[in-house]
Design a protein around this motif. Structure first.
Motif, PDB file in Angstrom:
ATOM      1  N   LEU A   1       0.820  -1.198   0.000  1.00 41.44           N
ATOM      2  CA  LEU A   1       0.000   0.000   0.000  1.00 41.44           C
ATOM      3  C   LEU A   1       0.861   1.257   0.000  1.00 41.44           C
ATOM      4  CD1 LEU A   1      -2.650  -1.160   2.602  1.00 41.44           C
ATOM      5  CD2 LEU A   1      -2.771  -1.307   0.147  1.00 41.44           C
ATOM      6  N   TYR A   5      -2.433   4.651  -5.879  1.00 38.99           N
ATOM      7  CA  TYR A   5      -3.137   3.700  -6.738  1.00 38.99           C
ATOM      8  C   TYR A   5      -3.370   2.377  -6.021  1.00 38.99           C
ATOM      9  CZ  TYR A   5      -4.130   0.521 -10.554  1.00 38.99           C
ATOM     10  OH  TYR A   5      -4.725  -0.437 -11.345  1.00 38.99           O
ATOM     11  N   ARG A   6      -2.369   1.874  -5.337  1.00 37.39           N
ATOM     12  CA  ARG A   6      -2.508   0.601  -4.631  1.00 37.39           C
ATOM     13  C   ARG A   6      -3.516   0.697  -3.493  1.00 37.39           C
ATOM     14  NH1 ARG A   6       3.339  -2.405  -4.484  1.00 37.39           N
ATOM     15  NH2 ARG A   6       3.696  -2.260  -6.710  1.00 37.39           N
TER      16      ARG A   6
END
Length: 91
Positions: A1, A5-6
């Motif tokens: 993370l 985006y993740r």
């Protein structure tokens, strides 16, 4: 993370999992004896809990699809870096 985006895709996936669980358990969580439900083995509380899980998952997916669009708008239109997106949008 580690990137925005993740994080967005992670929460989007969690919402999808919740909605899918709601769809899968839906026929079974309906109150026993409901005339239109063949496999209903639950009660009113299980039906309400299942509805909450499903609606929460569906709303999470819809909101994070919009967040994904915002992310790509910022990346493509404004050439915003991940750190700038974190500072201006996420924080």
């Amino acid at each position: 993370l580690s990137t925005p985006y993740r994080r967005i895709i992670f929460v989007l996936s969690l919402g999808d999992i919740l909605a899918s669980i709601g769809y899968i358990t839906g026929p079974f969580s309906s109150p026993k004896g409901t005339p239109t439900v063949l496999w209903g083995v639950g009660n009113t509380a299980t039906c309400n809990a299942n509805a909450f899980i499903k609606v929460y998952g569906i709303l999470t997916v819809q909101i994070y699809v919009v967040v994904t669009c915002l992310y790509y708008y910022c990346k493509l239109n404004w050439k915003m870096s991940n750190s700038a997106f974190y500072e201006k949008i996420e924080k």
